[in-house]
Design an enzyme around this catalytic site. Sequence first.
Site, short mmCIF file in Angstrom:
data_model
loop_
_atom_site.label_atom_id
_atom_site.label_comp_id
_atom_site.label_asym_id
_atom_site.label_seq_id
_atom_site.Cartn_x
_atom_site.Cartn_y
_atom_site.Cartn_z
N ARG A 1 0.83 -1.20 0.00
CA ARG A 1 0.00 0.00 0.00
C ARG A 1 0.87 1.26 0.00
NH1 ARG A 1 -0.98 4.92 2.03
NH2 ARG A 1 -0.36 4.17 4.09
N HIS B 1 7.20 4.38 12.51
CA HIS B 1 7.16 4.33 11.04
C HIS B 1 8.22 5.32 10.55
CE1 HIS B 1 4.77 4.20 7.11
NE2 HIS B 1 5.63 5.17 6.92
N CYS C 1 5.88 9.56 0.20
CA CYS C 1 4.56 10.15 0.43
C CYS C 1 4.28 11.15 -0.69
CB CYS C 1 4.49 10.85 1.79
SG CYS C 1 2.94 11.73 2.02
N ASN D 1 10.16 4.43 2.55
CA ASN D 1 10.13 3.82 3.87
C ASN D 1 11.41 3.02 4.06
OD1 ASN D 1 7.21 4.33 4.55
ND2 ASN D 1 6.94 3.19 2.66
#
Length: 303
Positions: free
Chosen positions: A16, A208, A241, A250
């Site tokens: 995702r 995160h 993002c 990430n």
Amino acid sequence: MSQLPQQVKIVEVGPRDGLQNEKESIPAEVKIELVNRLTAAGFANIEAASFVSPKWVPQMATSTEVMAAITRKPGVIYSVLTPNMKGFEAALAAGADEVVIFSSASEAFAQKNINCSIAESIERFREVAAAAKQHQIRLRGSISCSFGCPYQGEVPVSSVADVVRGLRDLGCDEIDIADTIGVGTARQVQHVMQSVAQEFPLTGLSGHFHDTYGQALANIYASLEVGVSIFHSSVAGLGGCPYAKGATGNVATEDVLFMLQGLGIHTGIDLDAVVDAGQFISAHLGRKAVSRAGNALAAKRLG
């Protein structure tokens, strides 16, 4: 030396958060294969899809198809992002185990990312949160820009704590403290985590981290030192993002697993299988995986 957790839960966000920014449309069957590979690798929680408007995130238009076709393993939590009740209803129909709602610790980022204030964003999710509780679906809250913002710069710890309180009061089972632009450093991360742990149980807080400035593994280790035992990572280091300028991916799952393995911390995940999944999706995207550990382990196999 502080006692590190003996066990860590890794939330795999590649399908995702990792794929949502890819410009080229990725076929549903590739996403399904990726989720199936990650399930087989032993993840307890996989962020599999997002029920947002395809107008905003075209890559997630296949979410219904993906959720219908993945091979589910009992006990694994398949999470989906739900920005509103329409998204929640789609998630419910798709059999999601967990819905993810989101806010920001930065007022400027909230306006740019979700077009409303922080307080309004939490209010907006009240109905989704109540519906999740009614249907006994896990509820996770995610707080972006917890360590810095591309628009306002520094983010006070008190702002992060305020949002944690808001999400706690909505009934969140787990709350992500996210470094959207990767500017956090180890001591700062510990300070934020320890501060927000006064508002929400430490066992339900997750880290995160993005690797924009190469600090993600250090920040995970720093979080471990203060007792955090849930972390998000993305296979092959996929993602960033779409609303945060200059945010690179990430932290790569393979790198996190290699470090945790070296520390003797149990994850229940097969690193070799994750390396394979990373090489699979990178080959499909036509580029090398970002994961240093993943690429090194794959090269070692080839001799």
